[in-house]
Scaffold this motif. Sequence first.
Motif, PDB file in Angstrom:
ATOM      1  N   GLU A 102       0.836  -1.191   0.000  1.00 57.66           N
ATOM      2  CA  GLU A 102       0.000   0.000   0.000  1.00 57.66           C
ATOM      3  C   GLU A 102       0.871   1.241   0.000  1.00 57.66           C
ATOM      4  OE1 GLU A 102      -2.542  -0.310   3.334  1.00 57.66           O
ATOM      5  OE2 GLU A 102      -3.850  -1.799   2.438  1.00 57.66           O
ATOM      6  N   SER A 103       1.940   1.170   0.777  1.00 58.38           N
ATOM      7  CA  SER A 103       2.843   2.308   0.823  1.00 58.38           C
ATOM      8  C   SER A 103       3.382   2.595  -0.569  1.00 58.38           C
ATOM      9  CB  SER A 103       3.990   2.015   1.785  1.00 58.38           C
ATOM     10  OG  SER A 103       4.932   3.049   1.740  1.00 58.38           O
ATOM     11  N   ASN A 142       1.999   1.924  -3.401  1.00 59.33           N
ATOM     12  CA  ASN A 142       0.970   2.491  -4.259  1.00 59.33           C
ATOM     13  C   ASN A 142       0.744   3.966  -3.983  1.00 59.33           C
ATOM     14  OD1 ASN A 142       0.442   0.207  -5.699  1.00 59.33           O
ATOM     15  ND2 ASN A 142      -1.126  -0.524  -4.304  1.00 59.33           N
ATOM     16  N   ASN A 143       1.050   4.395  -2.764  1.00 56.89           N
ATOM     17  CA  ASN A 143       0.799   5.789  -2.423  1.00 56.89           C
ATOM     18  C   ASN A 143       1.956   6.706  -2.782  1.00 56.89           C
ATOM     19  OD1 ASN A 143      -1.810   5.663  -1.413  1.00 56.89           O
ATOM     20  ND2 ASN A 143      -1.100   4.841   0.527  1.00 56.89           N
ATOM     21  N   PHE A 198       1.850  14.255  -3.591  1.00 63.36           N
ATOM     22  CA  PHE A 198       0.701  14.375  -2.692  1.00 63.36           C
ATOM     23  C   PHE A 198       0.572  13.132  -1.824  1.00 63.36           C
ATOM     24  CE2 PHE A 198      -1.313  18.256  -3.686  1.00 63.36           C
ATOM     25  CZ  PHE A 198      -1.028  18.527  -5.007  1.00 63.36           C
ATOM     26  N   ASN A 199      -0.020  13.321  -0.660  1.00 62.26           N
ATOM     27  CA  ASN A 199      -0.237  12.214   0.259  1.00 62.26           C
ATOM     28  C   ASN A 199      -1.705  11.835   0.222  1.00 62.26           C
ATOM     29  OD1 ASN A 199      -0.482  10.423   2.302  1.00 62.26           O
ATOM     30  ND2 ASN A 199       0.111  11.822   3.933  1.00 62.26           N
ATOM     31  N   GLY A 228      -2.933   9.031   1.722  1.00 62.67           N
ATOM     32  CA  GLY A 228      -3.254   8.073   2.763  1.00 62.67           C
ATOM     33  C   GLY A 228      -4.552   8.394   3.462  1.00 62.67           C
ATOM     34  N   GLU A 280      -8.004   7.228   1.868  1.00 61.24           N
ATOM     35  CA  GLU A 280      -8.203   5.846   1.445  1.00 61.24           C
ATOM     36  C   GLU A 280      -9.585   5.346   1.832  1.00 61.24           C
ATOM     37  OE1 GLU A 280      -5.702   1.751   1.245  1.00 61.24           O
ATOM     38  OE2 GLU A 280      -4.857   3.760   1.312  1.00 61.24           O
ATOM     39  N   LYS A 298      -4.174   9.140  -7.204  1.00 63.29           N
ATOM     40  CA  LYS A 298      -2.760   9.479  -7.072  1.00 63.29           C
ATOM     41  C   LYS A 298      -2.424  10.839  -7.659  1.00 63.29           C
ATOM     42  CE  LYS A 298      -0.589   4.899  -7.200  1.00 63.29           C
ATOM     43  NZ  LYS A 298       0.424   4.105  -7.918  1.00 63.29           N
ATOM     44  N   PRO A 336      -5.377  16.047  -2.478  1.00 65.20           N
ATOM     45  CA  PRO A 336      -6.004  15.220  -1.434  1.00 65.20           C
ATOM     46  C   PRO A 336      -7.459  15.566  -1.191  1.00 65.20           C
ATOM     47  CG  PRO A 336      -3.854  15.979  -0.721  1.00 65.20           C
ATOM     48  CD  PRO A 336      -4.149  16.689  -2.005  1.00 65.20           C
ATOM     49  N   MET A 354       0.212   4.084   8.427  1.00 66.50           N
ATOM     50  CA  MET A 354       0.718   3.678   7.112  1.00 66.50           C
ATOM     51  C   MET A 354       2.020   4.411   6.811  1.00 66.50           C
ATOM     52  SD  MET A 354      -1.160   3.882   3.443  1.00 66.50           S
ATOM     53  CE  MET A 354      -2.503   2.858   4.049  1.00 66.50           C
ATOM     54  N   ASP A 355       3.008   3.650   6.410  1.00 63.73           N
ATOM     55  CA  ASP A 355       4.311   4.242   6.111  1.00 63.73           C
ATOM     56  C   ASP A 355       4.279   4.861   4.725  1.00 63.73           C
ATOM     57  OD1 ASP A 355       7.684   2.991   5.626  1.00 63.73           O
ATOM     58  OD2 ASP A 355       6.902   4.953   6.148  1.00 63.73           O
ATOM     59  N   GLN A 356       4.681   6.133   4.635  1.00 64.78           N
ATOM     60  CA  GLN A 356       4.661   6.833   3.361  1.00 64.78           C
ATOM     61  C   GLN A 356       6.082   6.941   2.827  1.00 64.78           C
ATOM     62  OE1 GLN A 356       1.975   7.608   1.786  1.00 64.78           O
ATOM     63  NE2 GLN A 356       0.596   7.017   3.437  1.00 64.78           N
ATOM     64  N   GLN A 367       8.523   8.294   0.151  1.00 72.44           N
ATOM     65  CA  GLN A 367       8.578   9.320  -0.878  1.00 72.44           C
ATOM     66  C   GLN A 367       9.861   9.133  -1.679  1.00 72.44           C
ATOM     67  OE1 GLN A 367       6.366  11.496  -1.729  1.00 72.44           O
ATOM     68  NE2 GLN A 367       4.901  11.286  -0.061  1.00 72.44           N
ATOM     69  N   TYR A 376       1.439  19.980   0.116  1.00 66.53           N
ATOM     70  CA  TYR A 376       0.623  19.270   1.100  1.00 66.53           C
ATOM     71  C   TYR A 376       0.359  20.162   2.304  1.00 66.53           C
ATOM     72  CZ  TYR A 376      -0.833  15.834   4.515  1.00 66.53           C
ATOM     73  OH  TYR A 376      -1.528  15.152   5.471  1.00 66.53           O
ATOM     74  N   ASN A 402      -2.460  22.786   2.212  1.00 65.45           N
ATOM     75  CA  ASN A 402      -3.867  22.390   2.139  1.00 65.45           C
ATOM     76  C   ASN A 402      -4.665  22.797   3.363  1.00 65.45           C
ATOM     77  OD1 ASN A 402      -3.895  21.330  -0.412  1.00 65.45           O
ATOM     78  ND2 ASN A 402      -3.128  19.357   0.263  1.00 65.45           N
TER      79      ASN A 402
END
Lengths: 221, 205
Positions: free
Chosen positions: A4-5, A7-8, A14-15, A17, A20, A62, A66, B1-3, B5, B19, B22
């Motif tokens: 999932e990480s 895919n993001n 942009f985030n 998460g 979702e 994606k 957001p 959830m781990d992001q 980048q 971000y 926003n």
Amino acid sequence: MEDESHNNILPNGFNTGSTESPCLKTSTMTTQHNNNNNHQNHSNKEQDRFLPIANVGRIMKKVIPPNGKISKDAKETVQECVSEFISFVTGEASDKCQREKRKTINGDDVIWAITTLGFEDYVEPLKTYLQKYKEIEGEKLNIPKQLRSEQRLHQHQQNHNNNHDENNNQPFNGAYASSNLISQPPYVPTDQKFSLPFSPNSIQNQLRQQEQIDSVGHWYE
Amino acid sequence: MDQNQHGQPTQEAVGKNQYQSNPMMAPTNPPSETIGPYVTSSFPREKQHAPQDIYQEQLNNFWAKQCQEIEETTDLRTHSLPYARIKKIMKADRDVRMVSAEAPVLFAKACEMFIMELTMKAWANAEDHRRRILQKSDIASAISKTDVFDFLEDIVPRDVGIPRSSIAQNFDLSMPPHQNVTYPPYYVPAMVTGRPIPDQNHHGP
């Protein structure tokens, strides 16, 4: 989680998460809505013509901000567009194979068709992707015989899930032939070959991938 | 959830700025300026002109990032689209006999890029009309403005598309309630021509 990480990872940084859950809700409602409107047989046939709307919606998310939202009809329209894109490119690749009296559409045919149809921006990423795929497949071919049988089993299962191909071995042999040209030494650690992160898919796809895990585990032991 | 980048430091910085802006933009700025979160403040912008330069640069960044992501990929199993379904769509064409294992893998990546490109262009249209919800009409507009998407013309009508049913609209409007509080309610633009019958689905030969 790990998948999932991945895919993001967003091209624009942009985030997504935090969005979702709404996306999943949309998917559920879409499914219910579709079921209410379609006869069961037609619904199954309809679903086979398109890629899963949840996957499509997730990819769309994606590249928008957001706080942006995507209507259900926009997702459905993109579903139709993607199927048309696949058929469009496949048709061009198939014509080329017939002119050259070949029976199997391979990766180079797909890239050629995409180039011919004007999607120039896609070509470099796809060539890199195909090269990566062949490298990884080439490494797999260096593994012991038992694991090769497992590869053939995978291919067989995949063909069984779809319309049964006349010659199951042909695509796999093709993979052998193309991979034999690769002389680069493998650089991916062996243990990574058998860790299989999945992106969240429909239950059916999860079951199929579960079978893959079982197969891998079985032969590895 | 781990992001995770991936990207160059400068790009990452740009992403973070976008971000971070926003939360500030949403509650304090009037609706007419909601374009802020998506477009960085460093880009000058005339409301009356389509920001072609901005979106072209975003597209260029997008393609550069695609190449970079693929270079960094070590496991091709982390894909977004199911290979089996792609193969089924490919084989719907009777002329297609056999498909090598690598073809659906390539298509998964190609389709992902296709979806993202189409969505980016559609979102540009939504933003031009000061909307936060992507509509079918935005997809139609993106298709009509892009030559390479000509093969999709018969999928969507040339004029503004109409949602398939009012129920669908209600579903959309009932999405995240807290966000509806922040932004004005969704407004259906006046339709010059109406189509009472839902769009007929067309599929290629």
